[in-house]
Every structure is written in structure tokens, then in C-alpha cells.
Design an enzyme around this catalytic site. Structure first.
Site, PDB file in Angstrom:
ATOM      1  N   ASP A   1     -15.915  14.475 -11.806  1.00 19.94           N
ATOM      2  CA  ASP A   1     -16.653  14.135 -12.576  1.00 19.94           C
ATOM      3  C   ASP A   1     -17.805  12.965 -12.321  1.00 19.94           C
ATOM      4  O   ASP A   1     -17.896  12.071 -13.977  1.00 19.94           O
ATOM      5  CB  ASP A   1     -15.898  13.984 -13.762  1.00 19.94           C
ATOM      6  CG  ASP A   1     -14.667  15.283 -14.187  1.00 19.94           C
ATOM      7  OD1 ASP A   1     -14.822  16.156 -13.218  1.00 19.94           O
ATOM      8  OD2 ASP A   1     -13.847  15.306 -14.553  1.00 19.94           O
TER       9      ASP A   1
ATOM     10  N   ASP B   1     -16.136  18.140 -15.658  1.00 19.90           N
ATOM     11  CA  ASP B   1     -16.538  18.085 -16.618  1.00 19.90           C
ATOM     12  C   ASP B   1     -16.713  19.165 -17.658  1.00 19.90           C
ATOM     13  O   ASP B   1     -18.434  18.864 -17.243  1.00 19.90           O
ATOM     14  CB  ASP B   1     -15.988  16.843 -17.484  1.00 19.90           C
ATOM     15  CG  ASP B   1     -14.848  16.796 -18.239  1.00 19.90           C
ATOM     16  OD1 ASP B   1     -13.964  17.905 -18.753  1.00 19.90           O
ATOM     17  OD2 ASP B   1     -14.447  15.679 -19.352  1.00 19.90           O
TER      18      ASP B   1
ATOM     19  N   HIS C   1     -17.601  21.066 -21.118  1.00 23.17           N
ATOM     20  CA  HIS C   1     -17.035  21.929 -22.372  1.00 23.17           C
ATOM     21  C   HIS C   1     -17.415  22.072 -23.983  1.00 23.17           C
ATOM     22  O   HIS C   1     -19.048  22.077 -23.628  1.00 23.17           O
ATOM     23  CB  HIS C   1     -16.632  19.546 -23.700  1.00 23.17           C
ATOM     24  CG  HIS C   1     -15.529  19.467 -22.904  1.00 23.17           C
ATOM     25  ND1 HIS C   1     -14.330  20.162 -22.129  1.00 23.17           N
ATOM     26  CD2 HIS C   1     -15.082  18.572 -22.506  1.00 23.17           C
ATOM     27  CE1 HIS C   1     -13.597  19.286 -21.606  1.00 23.17           C
ATOM     28  NE2 HIS C   1     -13.647  18.228 -22.006  1.00 23.17           N
TER      29      HIS C   1
ATOM     30  N   HIS D   1     -18.863  14.623 -25.211  1.00 23.07           N
ATOM     31  CA  HIS D   1     -18.838  14.562 -23.983  1.00 23.07           C
ATOM     32  C   HIS D   1     -19.020  15.522 -23.311  1.00 23.07           C
ATOM     33  O   HIS D   1     -18.447  16.547 -23.618  1.00 23.07           O
ATOM     34  CB  HIS D   1     -17.653  13.295 -23.275  1.00 23.07           C
ATOM     35  CG  HIS D   1     -16.225  13.519 -22.783  1.00 23.07           C
ATOM     36  ND1 HIS D   1     -15.236  13.125 -24.012  1.00 23.07           N
ATOM     37  CD2 HIS D   1     -15.848  14.667 -21.829  1.00 23.07           C
ATOM     38  CE1 HIS D   1     -14.297  14.550 -23.394  1.00 23.07           C
ATOM     39  NE2 HIS D   1     -15.044  14.845 -21.717  1.00 23.07           N
TER      40      HIS D   1
ATOM     41  N   LYS E   1     -14.781  22.625 -15.635  1.00 21.72           N
ATOM     42  CA  LYS E   1     -13.663  21.946 -15.865  1.00 21.72           C
ATOM     43  C   LYS E   1     -12.964  22.493 -17.183  1.00 21.72           C
ATOM     44  O   LYS E   1     -14.213  21.550 -17.539  1.00 21.72           O
ATOM     45  CB  LYS E   1     -12.303  21.821 -15.811  1.00 21.72           C
ATOM     46  CG  LYS E   1     -13.131  20.722 -14.989  1.00 21.72           C
ATOM     47  CD  LYS E   1     -12.236  19.348 -14.613  1.00 21.72           C
ATOM     48  CE  LYS E   1     -12.331  17.875 -13.999  1.00 21.72           C
ATOM     49  NZ  LYS E   1     -11.968  17.339 -15.588  1.00 21.72           N
TER      50      LYS E   1
ATOM     51  N   CYS F   1      -8.754  11.823 -14.805  1.00 26.88           N
ATOM     52  CA  CYS F   1      -9.361  13.877 -14.112  1.00 26.88           C
ATOM     53  C   CYS F   1      -9.264  13.241 -12.338  1.00 26.88           C
ATOM     54  O   CYS F   1      -8.708  13.847 -11.800  1.00 26.88           O
ATOM     55  CB  CYS F   1     -11.019  13.231 -14.211  1.00 26.88           C
ATOM     56  SG  CYS F   1     -10.768  14.035 -16.224  1.00 26.88           S
TER      57      CYS F   1
HETATM   58  C1  VGL Z   1     -12.291  12.817 -18.374  1.00 26.12           C
HETATM   59  C2  VGL Z   1     -11.112  12.047 -20.203  1.00 26.12           C
HETATM   60  C3  VGL Z   1     -11.413  13.314 -21.118  1.00 26.12           C
HETATM   61  C4  VGL Z   1     -12.533  11.999 -17.246  1.00 26.12           C
HETATM   62  C5  VGL Z   1     -13.515  13.861 -18.993  1.00 26.12           C
HETATM   63  O1  VGL Z   1     -13.259  12.757 -16.210  1.00 26.12           O
HETATM   64  O2  VGL Z   1     -11.599  11.465 -16.323  1.00 26.12           O
HETATM   65  N1  VGL Z   1     -11.642  11.910 -19.479  1.00 26.12           N
HETATM   66  N2  VGL Z   1     -12.320  14.878 -20.286  1.00 26.12           N
HETATM   67 ZN    ZN Z   2     -13.632  15.847 -21.059  1.00 26.85          ZN
END
Ligand code: VGL
Ligand code: ZN
Length: 196
Positions: free
Chosen positions: A8, A46, A48, A81, A106, A151
Site C-alpha cells: 500500500d 488498497d 476501495h 482513502h 484489496k 496493512c
Molecule cells: C490501511 C487503514 C485503512 C493500510 C488501509 O494500508 O495500512 N490502513 N486502510
Molecule cells: Zn483502506
């Protein structure tokens, strides 16, 4: 075979992003230097939908960083995010991407969050990452990226459970919460991860 997982490393987790991890940008030179020393480099992203239920914005009256129960699982609520197709979801322009052979996305199911690059938080749906790594003959995975306490941590725990040798590249991660990371670090060590 030894693989490097880039977890990420996306604009929203870097300074100026909506869920910026303190000092997140400091890992980039090291991450770029590490890549050529591995047989295989794989990234997670990440990714979403705008209505993802991990977003505080989807729960009237709730604020980011509050905890709720989301369909039976504890869930930290986040600022919006890494929304699919937005600049915040892109990898950092300072990340060298030329050696990345595969990208595993993901967090695409609105009802469940997915911290690990291997499974969602309920361990219901696999991303296919473990089978991909095994198919490439990987026995050992080293992890870096953001955030250390979310993550990267959960990806490392799943990698251990999937039977890989695991090294958590501590200098190439940064945490959202120092306390959260201190706890995660202990548990990772207890379960057999190498740290550092
Ligand atoms: C993450 C919070 C929400 C991460 C992803 O990549 O650590 N943290 N989504
Ligand atoms: Zn996230």
C-alpha cells in the site's frame, strides 16, 4: 525464492494524503534500493469503492478513528482513502514501479475491510496472493510499506499462517500509531517473524 511485498505505498498514505502515515515518505528511497535485491517484487493496493463501509463518512454521526462493529467484526472508521480510480489510490510517483510483477488489490467489497494483502479481515475471501507466490516458488517473503500497524502487520501475520518465512523490514515501514505497532511487533515476533 525470496519475494518483496510492497504494501500500500499509495498517495493517500503519504504526506498530503487523506490518511497520511507520519514519516511515510521516508521509506521510499530505502524501498527503491531494496527492490533489486529480490527475486520477485509484488505490490498490494488498497482499492476501495467510494461507499466503502470502513469510511466514517458512510456512518452518520461517526468520526474517523472511532471503533464500530461492522457486520460482526470490530472496525476502525477511517477518513475516505484509496478510492478506486482517484489520485490518492495511485502508487507514489516516488516509488520505482518497474520491477513490480503483479499487483493485488484489496478492500473492494463495501461491507468488509481488508488490511492484509492475502485475505479480507474476516478471512472469507482470498486475493490469490499466497497461491501466486507458491506458484512462483517463493518460500520467503519480506514486507515493507504502509502502515506498519495495519496493512503490513496483517499481511505479515497471514504470510506466516500461509507457511512462508517472514521478515518484517522495520526500517522500510512507518506506523499510524506507535503503541499499536509496539503491540503488533511483539505478536509478530511471537509467531516467528524476523524483524529488521
Ligand atoms: C490501511 C487503514 C485503512 C493500510 C488501509 O494500508 O495500512 N490502513 N486502510
Ligand atoms: Zn483502506
Amino acid at each position: 525464492m525470496k519475494a518483496l511485498l510492497l504494501i500500500d505505498i499509495q498517495n493517500d498514505f503519504l504526506p498530503g494524503g487523506s490518511l497520511a502515515v507520519p514519516g511515510g515518505h521516508e521509506i521510499l528511497p530505502l524501498v527503491n534500493d531494496l527492490q533489486p535485491t529480490y527475486d520477485l517484487v509484488v505490490a498490494t493496493q488498497d482499492w476501495h469503492p467510494a461507499q466503502h463501509q470502513s469510511f466514517a463518512s458512510q456512518h452518520p454521526g461517526r468520526q474517523p478513528f472511532e471503533q464500530i462493529d461492522l457486520h460482526g467484526l470490530p472496525q476502525t472508521l477511517w477518513p475516505d482513502h484509496c478510492v478506486q480510480g482517484t489520485a490518492g489510490a495511485e502508487f507514489s510517483p516516488a516509488l520505482d514501479q518497474h520491477r513490480i510483477e503483479a499487483i493485488f488489490r484489496k478492500g473492494t467489497t463495501p461491507e468488509i475491510d481488508s488490511y492484509s494483502g492475502f485475505f479480507d479481515n474476516g478471512h472469507r475471501k482470498s486475493t490469490g496472493l499466497a497461491d501466486y507466490l507458491r506458484g512462483r516458488g517463493v518460500q520467503e517473503v519480506h514486507l515493507c510499506g504502509l502502515a506498519a500497524d495495519f496493512c503490513v502487520n496483517f499481511s505479515a501475520l497471514d504470510a506466516l499462517q500461509e507457511g512462508f518465512q517472514v521478515r518484517f523490514l522495520e526500517a522500510a515501514t512507518r506506523a499510524i500509531s506507535a503503541e499499536g505497532y509496539a503491540q503488533a511487533r511483539q505478536e509478530l515476533q511471537r509467531r516467528g517473524a524476523q524483524i529488521g
